[in-house]
Write a protein that holds these residues in place. Structure first.
Motif, mmCIF file in Angstrom:
data_model
loop_
_atom_site.group_PDB
_atom_site.id
_atom_site.type_symbol
_atom_site.label_atom_id
_atom_site.label_comp_id
_atom_site.label_asym_id
_atom_site.label_seq_id
_atom_site.Cartn_x
_atom_site.Cartn_y
_atom_site.Cartn_z
ATOM 1 N N LYS A 251 -4.319 5.257 -45.663
ATOM 2 C CA LYS A 251 -4.830 6.507 -45.399
ATOM 3 C C LYS A 251 -6.567 6.575 -45.185
ATOM 4 O O LYS A 251 -7.269 7.404 -44.464
ATOM 5 C CB LYS A 251 -4.480 7.562 -46.235
ATOM 6 N N THR A 252 -6.947 5.327 -45.498
ATOM 7 C CA THR A 252 -8.456 5.198 -45.641
ATOM 8 C C THR A 252 -9.057 3.693 -45.094
ATOM 9 O O THR A 252 -10.156 3.812 -44.647
ATOM 10 C CB THR A 252 -9.141 5.456 -46.821
ATOM 11 N N HIS A 253 -8.099 2.967 -44.905
ATOM 12 C CA HIS A 253 -8.503 1.643 -44.588
ATOM 13 C C HIS A 253 -7.704 1.246 -43.508
ATOM 14 O O HIS A 253 -6.578 2.003 -42.997
ATOM 15 C CB HIS A 253 -7.986 0.559 -45.581
ATOM 16 N N THR A 254 -8.406 0.306 -42.625
ATOM 17 C CA THR A 254 -7.901 -0.214 -41.206
ATOM 18 C C THR A 254 -7.871 -1.752 -41.464
ATOM 19 O O THR A 254 -8.611 -2.304 -41.768
ATOM 20 C CB THR A 254 -8.827 0.280 -40.107
ATOM 21 N N SER B 229 2.153 5.040 -32.132
ATOM 22 C CA SER B 229 1.103 5.594 -33.257
ATOM 23 C C SER B 229 0.965 4.692 -34.285
ATOM 24 O O SER B 229 0.925 5.243 -35.650
ATOM 25 C CB SER B 229 1.482 6.972 -33.421
ATOM 26 N N VAL B 230 1.557 3.382 -34.172
ATOM 27 C CA VAL B 230 1.233 2.328 -35.201
ATOM 28 C C VAL B 230 0.180 1.446 -35.148
ATOM 29 O O VAL B 230 -0.292 1.285 -36.154
ATOM 30 C CB VAL B 230 2.648 1.628 -35.086
ATOM 31 N N VAL B 231 -0.076 1.056 -33.920
ATOM 32 C CA VAL B 231 -1.078 -0.093 -33.433
ATOM 33 C C VAL B 231 -1.679 0.434 -32.472
ATOM 34 O O VAL B 231 -1.323 0.856 -31.311
ATOM 35 C CB VAL B 231 -0.398 -1.334 -33.275
ATOM 36 N N SER B 232 -3.257 0.268 -32.492
ATOM 37 C CA SER B 232 -4.122 0.456 -31.331
ATOM 38 C C SER B 232 -4.884 -0.791 -30.893
ATOM 39 O O SER B 232 -5.048 -1.554 -31.680
ATOM 40 C CB SER B 232 -4.873 1.708 -31.589
ATOM 41 N N TYR C 234 -4.814 -1.426 -37.129
ATOM 42 C CA TYR C 234 -3.529 -0.762 -37.969
ATOM 43 C C TYR C 234 -4.051 -0.044 -39.038
ATOM 44 O O TYR C 234 -4.804 -0.622 -39.893
ATOM 45 C CB TYR C 234 -2.392 -1.957 -38.278
ATOM 46 N N GLY C 235 -3.655 1.030 -39.257
ATOM 47 C CA GLY C 235 -4.044 1.879 -40.383
ATOM 48 C C GLY C 235 -4.608 3.147 -40.040
ATOM 49 O O GLY C 235 -4.257 3.699 -38.841
ATOM 50 N N ASN C 236 -5.596 3.694 -40.888
ATOM 51 C CA ASN C 236 -5.875 5.133 -40.686
ATOM 52 C C ASN C 236 -6.547 5.574 -39.374
ATOM 53 O O ASN C 236 -6.414 6.394 -38.698
ATOM 54 C CB ASN C 236 -6.920 5.449 -41.860
ATOM 55 N N THR C 237 -7.486 4.522 -38.594
ATOM 56 C CA THR C 237 -7.923 4.652 -37.277
ATOM 57 C C THR C 237 -7.076 4.724 -36.227
ATOM 58 O O THR C 237 -7.367 5.367 -35.122
ATOM 59 C CB THR C 237 -9.042 3.728 -37.091
ATOM 60 N N VAL C 238 -5.711 4.382 -36.413
ATOM 61 C CA VAL C 238 -4.667 4.484 -35.268
ATOM 62 C C VAL C 238 -4.403 5.918 -35.042
ATOM 63 O O VAL C 238 -4.352 6.504 -33.874
ATOM 64 C CB VAL C 238 -3.569 3.510 -35.570
#
Length: 493
Positions: free
Chosen positions: A45-48, A166-169, A197-201
């Motif tokens: 939710k906060t980390h990528t 919406s899992v990986v960018s 992968y993570g919150n920024t996706v």
């Protein structure tokens, strides 16, 4: 796109009905990508978590891997999408994804001229949509369109992203084309993307939706209506004739020979993790609104405690920016700038204006490096075909602990005219590793700008030589850059 789906163009026919609105589907739990990347150590939710894609062939393979693995949705957003081998390969894989039921949304800036018919033919597939950002109103007379509506058409969408399920960018500096992926080209770009992968996706997916549904985009079917879906056998024949699969599965460009391929195949991809945010401009920046990204970046720059490394292929600091960089040095901060030489810069007008500030920067204590055009870019493919290399990465390293990677150059165009995006991640281990590698790489691959007898000169650490004219640049190139520096065009660069 053209090879697979035809070529032609026609006029722009606007429709009275509103565009359809669509949004990303959200994180696809239990999807293949979810299973590949899911972990329990970090708070997503906060980390990528990120994997740096510094090699062109790895960046192409990563995009193909996401497209081929996606089960629900694929969203692409790019400034440039060429019609060459790597672009056609991506188009082919997108078409295959759509055939297996994946929703594909493609958002392209309309500065580059492409075949409207080819795009419309691809978008005729029931699972593929294509929209153009800020389109030219005269499709066959783009120069006339630019002259008649310059203020609008001069402002472009420079954002670059690809998101799967919406899992990986993938975000960063690369467009879609051979020169970005270490495939045969007269110039090869040294670039950087991050697989995230993570919150920024989710933030990247939200950003895409804002642009996709904005008033500044037009569906390709508005521009070229009435195209029918291509029959499967026609596509198959064109693919067989192109031999695309052979080009990337044997010989010099065999994906399976890449170390990155083995990491993906064995699901042994190790990510760096840290708190992160995605910064991006809103689409209405092209209507003159301020830059959200620049506002955030200014705040981050104000917080720099001891060092900043700025990597930008197009570096036009302006008078105000030059003064601020020098003042930062005078306040005790180490400022390092890495950009292109004239010979490695593919836009000589940019160099002409940048050159006006070199002496002031160096005399003010800024460490200024220019990348050689003859530098050999690391590649696992045996032959790239390129005769010239060019820095294209856009990144910043802050205080040994934060990294900024995205589409934004350090120039007035990125600041005021084009829309941009970037991911900012706090990750000391990766940043310090990058700084160490950069220091040794510059010694081999760049000139350090120095002042000799009151004039700008180029020191080559590899040979210990000092050059007094723009290295590797012809007299005509030097003359063109100098003349460009006399023109009142800085705010357009």
């Amino acid at each position: 796109m053209t090879l697979l789906f035809g070529c032609s163009s026609t006029g722009f026919h606007e429709r009275d009905e509103p565009k359809s609105v669509s949004y990303h589907f959200g994180y696809q739990h239990d999807s293949q990508l979810d299973k590949l990347f899911q972990q329990s150590i970090y708070d997503v939710k906060t980390h990528t978590g990120f994997y740096p894609l510094s090699l062109g062939h790895d960046a192409l393979l990563a995009r193909l891997a996401l497209i081929e693995t996606a089960q629900s949705s694929i969203d692409l957003q790019y400034y440039i999408y060429r019609d060459d081998e790597t672009s056609q390969l991506i188009s082919w894989r997108l078409y295959e994804a759509a055939n297996r039921g994946v929703r594909v949304r493609i958002l392209l800036d309309d500065m580059q001229r492409r075949s409207d018919r080819a795009m419309a033919t691809l978008a005729a597939h029931p699972n593929i949509e294509i929209r153009l950002f800020n389109p030219h109103q005269y499709r066959q007379a783009r120069s006339l369109a630019l002259l008649s509506d310059f203020d609008r058409l001069n402002r472009r969408m420079h954002n670059k992203s690809l998101t799967a399920d919406s899992v990986v960018s993938i975000v960063g500096g690369r467009n879609i084309g051979n020169e970005y992926f270490s495939f045969e080209s007269s110039v090869e770009f040294d670039d950087l993307d991050l697989l995230i992968y993570g919150n920024t996706v989710e933030q990247t997916a939200d950003q895409f939706d804002i642009y996709w549904n904005s008033e500044y985009v037009a569906p390709i079917e508005w521009i070229y209506p009435g195209v029918k879906v291509l029959q499967e056998e026609v596509v198959a024949t064109r693919l067989e004739d192109s031999r695309l699969d052979v080009k990337f599965s044997s010989g010099a460009y065999n994906f399976s020979d890449l170390p990155f391929y083995q990491e993906l195949s064995t699901q042994n991809l190790s990510l760096y993790w840290g708190p992160a945010k995605l910064w991006y401009d809103m689409p209405n920046k092209v209507s003159g609104e301020s830059s959200h990204l620049v506002d955030n970046l200014v705040a981050l720059l104000d917080d720099v405690e001891h060092s900043l490394v700025l990597i930008s292929p197009y570096f036009v600091p302006t008078k105000e920016g030059t003064v601020e960089l020098v003042e930062a040095v005078q306040s005790g901060k180490r400022i390092t700038v890495v950009t292109n030489t004239l010979a490695s810069n593919d836009v000589f007008a940019v160099h002409g204006w940048y050159a006006k500030y070199r002496k002031q920067l160096v005399e003010g204590g800024v460490e200024l490096w220019e990348i050689k055009s003859s530098v050999s870019i690391e590649t696992s493919w045996s032959f790239t075909g390129s005769s010239r290399s060019s820095l294209h990465a856009k990144a910043m390293l802050f205080d040994d602990n934060k990294i900024f990677v995205g589409s934004m150059n350090w120039d007035p165009r990125s600041a005021y005219l084009n829309t941009e995006m970037a991911v900012v991640i706090e990750q000391p281990e990766y940043v310090q590793k990058s700084l160490s590698e950069l220091e040794s790489e510059l010694e081999k691959s760049a000139y350090k700008i120095v002042i000799q007898d009151g004039n700008v000169a180029w020191y080559d650490p590899e040979t210990d030589d000092i050059l007094t004219t723009e290295p590797e640049a012809s007299i005509w190139l030097r003359l063109g850059a100098w003349l460009a520096g006399l023109l009142p065009i800085e705010e357009q660069l």
